[in-house]
Design an enzyme around this catalytic site. Structure first.
Site, PDB file in Angstrom:
ATOM      1  CG  ASP A  33      -2.104   0.900   1.077  1.00 19.51           C
ATOM      2  OD1 ASP A  33      -2.447   1.259  -0.074  1.00 19.51           O
ATOM      3  OD2 ASP A  33      -2.699   1.282   2.107  1.00 19.51           O
ATOM      4  CG  ASN A  81      -7.409  -1.975  -5.999  1.00 23.50           C
ATOM      5  OD1 ASN A  81      -6.531  -2.792  -5.769  1.00 23.50           O
ATOM      6  ND2 ASN A  81      -7.636  -0.950  -5.178  1.00 23.50           N
ATOM      7  CG  PHE A  82     -12.582  -4.151 -10.699  1.00 18.89           C
ATOM      8  CD1 PHE A  82     -12.229  -4.298 -12.035  1.00 18.89           C
ATOM      9  CD2 PHE A  82     -12.369  -5.211  -9.833  1.00 18.89           C
ATOM     10  CE1 PHE A  82     -11.675  -5.497 -12.501  1.00 18.89           C
ATOM     11  CE2 PHE A  82     -11.817  -6.405 -10.287  1.00 18.89           C
ATOM     12  CZ  PHE A  82     -11.465  -6.549 -11.629  1.00 18.89           C
ATOM     13  CB  THR A 210      -5.452  -7.836   7.486  1.00 16.49           C
ATOM     14  OG1 THR A 210      -6.628  -8.181   8.206  1.00 16.49           O
ATOM     15  CG2 THR A 210      -4.269  -7.792   8.442  1.00 16.49           C
TER      16      THR A 210
HETATM   17  C1  FPP Z   1      -1.914   0.079  -3.351  1.00 16.78           C
HETATM   18  O1  FPP Z   1      -1.435   1.416  -3.250  1.00 16.78           O
HETATM   19  C2  FPP Z   1      -1.319  -0.608  -4.508  1.00 16.78           C
HETATM   20  C3  FPP Z   1      -2.019  -1.120  -5.556  1.00 16.78           C
HETATM   21  C4  FPP Z   1      -3.488  -1.000  -5.662  1.00 16.78           C
HETATM   22  C5  FPP Z   1      -1.309  -1.759  -6.678  1.00 16.78           C
HETATM   23  C6  FPP Z   1      -0.236  -2.725  -6.298  1.00 16.78           C
HETATM   24  C7  FPP Z   1       0.428  -3.215  -7.487  1.00 16.78           C
HETATM   25  C8  FPP Z   1       1.764  -3.187  -7.728  1.00 16.78           C
HETATM   26  C9  FPP Z   1       2.751  -2.722  -6.767  1.00 16.78           C
HETATM   27  C10 FPP Z   1       2.220  -3.654  -9.047  1.00 16.78           C
HETATM   28  C11 FPP Z   1       3.246  -4.712  -8.931  1.00 16.78           C
HETATM   29  C12 FPP Z   1       2.650  -6.039  -8.777  1.00 16.78           C
HETATM   30  C13 FPP Z   1       3.213  -7.120  -9.343  1.00 16.78           C
HETATM   31  C14 FPP Z   1       2.553  -8.425  -9.213  1.00 16.78           C
HETATM   32  C15 FPP Z   1       4.455  -7.036 -10.121  1.00 16.78           C
HETATM   33  P1  FPP Z   1      -2.518   2.575  -3.427  1.00 16.78           P
HETATM   34  O2  FPP Z   1      -2.763   2.756  -4.896  1.00 16.78           O
HETATM   35  O3  FPP Z   1      -3.719   2.224  -2.617  1.00 16.78           O
HETATM   36  O4  FPP Z   1      -1.792   3.832  -2.888  1.00 16.78           O
HETATM   37  P2  FPP Z   1      -2.354   4.808  -1.738  1.00 16.78           P
HETATM   38  O5  FPP Z   1      -2.618   3.952  -0.544  1.00 16.78           O
HETATM   39  O6  FPP Z   1      -1.239   5.775  -1.513  1.00 16.78           O
HETATM   40  O7  FPP Z   1      -3.601   5.463  -2.268  1.00 16.78           O
HETATM   41 MG    MG Z   2      -4.135   2.429  -0.575  1.00 15.60          MG
END
Ligand code: FPP
Ligand code: MG
Length: 304
Positions: A33, A81-82, A210
């Site tokens: 995250d 996330n969608f 979690t």
């Molecule tokens: C959460 O941070 C992260 C995600 C929704 C995407 C995670 C995916 C990757 C790191 C890509 C790599 C994966 C692989 C399998 C190579 P957030 O977008 O919720 O950020 P925030 O909490 O700051 O809003």
């Molecule tokens: Mg997040």
């Protein structure tokens, strides 16, 4: 602190943590995250944050292999996330597609015999991502040295619900008796090939929850949980080692509690329970925290 001093300090701290860690968790699950907040802080866009996050993901895979972890599960795209804005969601799908093909071709993956598999509701994913999933899974299907699970379109409750529906259908059709429903029956319905129980969950980015991640395998196993504040792209080896140490110390205190309970049982009862309790003591004899022995615990128990 100058960056040179900070680097030296980090290297020394890393060595210290390594010395303190005696055994690695078998299955580590990560909630990656903080990618967008990281990007925002740099004045960049969300997709840049996810790309930076993917670099951390690759590093963590190496650290896990070096440390003797056997299975790593990454929360890469949840069912929630969608709901992200189109441009971010599509960029994330582009990145996941690219990484799955890259993993499928990567020498490190083949040399390390890493099996890649995706968990989640694949039917919700766009075709291009599903094709990349099929490619990575097919190219690594025969490997057993290390398992990398990528959770995509994943929601823990959804997964449990579909297993529950599956069980209900079989009970209704008479193929399964209600008394036959046990842990193995549910696990069989969760995945074609079961996941190990989760030993350690790591969450970056400061939130202490979690988030519907692996409820059956993590909560059922009472996995150790390590929350930390760095955003995923800045998650370091030292953070990782601290997470492993959290798991270690939880395991040690658990072993001690189990032996203490078994000793109390030996003193209080006889018969079947006595055999069982002696079994627990024998099992943990060599695995107690350094400097502790069963005899010592027994003496403490008697003194109480
Ligand atoms: C959460 O941070 C992260 C995600 C929704 C995407 C995670 C995916 C990757 C790191 C890509 C790599 C994966 C692989 C399998 C190579 P957030 O977008 O919720 O950020 P925030 O909490 O700051 O809003
Ligand atoms: Mg997040």
């Amino acid at each position: 602190m100058s960056s040179w001093v900070r680097r030296r300090f980090h290297a020394a701290y890393e060595r210290l943590l390594r010395r303190e860690i005696s055994g690695a968790p078998t299955h580590v699950a990560v909630i990656q995250d903080g990618n967008r907040r990281y990007a925002d802080r740099q004045g960049a866009d969300a997709p840049d944050g996810h790309r930076a996050g993917a670099q951390t993901t690759e590093r963590v895979l190496d650290w896990c292999k070096d440390m003797g972890v056997e299975e790593l599960t990454l929360y890469a795209f949840s069912t929630e996330n969608f709901d992200r804005p189109d441009h971010e969601r599509e960029a994330l799908f582009d990145l996941l597609e690219e990484k799955l093909y890259e993993f499928g071709d990567d020498d490190r993956v083949h040399d390390g015999e890493v099996r890649i598999r995706v968990i989640g509701d694949e039917g919700m994913l766009p075709d291009r991502v599903r094709e990349a999933v099929a490619y990575a899974e097919r190219r690594t299907a025969d490997y057993e040295e290390f398992t990398l699970n990528v959770a995509l379109a994943y929601g823990g409750r959804n997964e449990l619900l579909s297993a529950a529906r599956d069980v209900a259908r079989d009970v209704e059709s008479g193929d399964l008796a209600a008394e036959e429903i046990d842990v193995a029956e549910i696990e069989r319905r969760l995945y074609d090939d079961s996941l190990r129980d989760v030993d350690l969950i790591i969450r970056t980015g400061g939130d202490e929850r979690t988030s519907n991640f692996l409820p059956w395998h993590a909560n059922g196993n009472e996995a150790a949980v390590f929350f930390c504040t760095p955003y995923w792209p800045e998650f370091s080896k030292v953070d990782f080692l601290r997470a492993v140490r959290t798991y270690e110390s939880r395991e040690e205190s658990w072993r001690r509690t189990k032996v203490e309970r078994a000793l109390a049982l030996v003193k209080a009862v006889g018969g079947v329970e006595l055999d069982e309790a002696r079994g627990v003591i024998e099992k943990f004899r060599d695995k107690l925290p350094e400097g502790t022995s069963v005899e010592e615990l027994e003496a403490e128990e008697t003194a109480e």
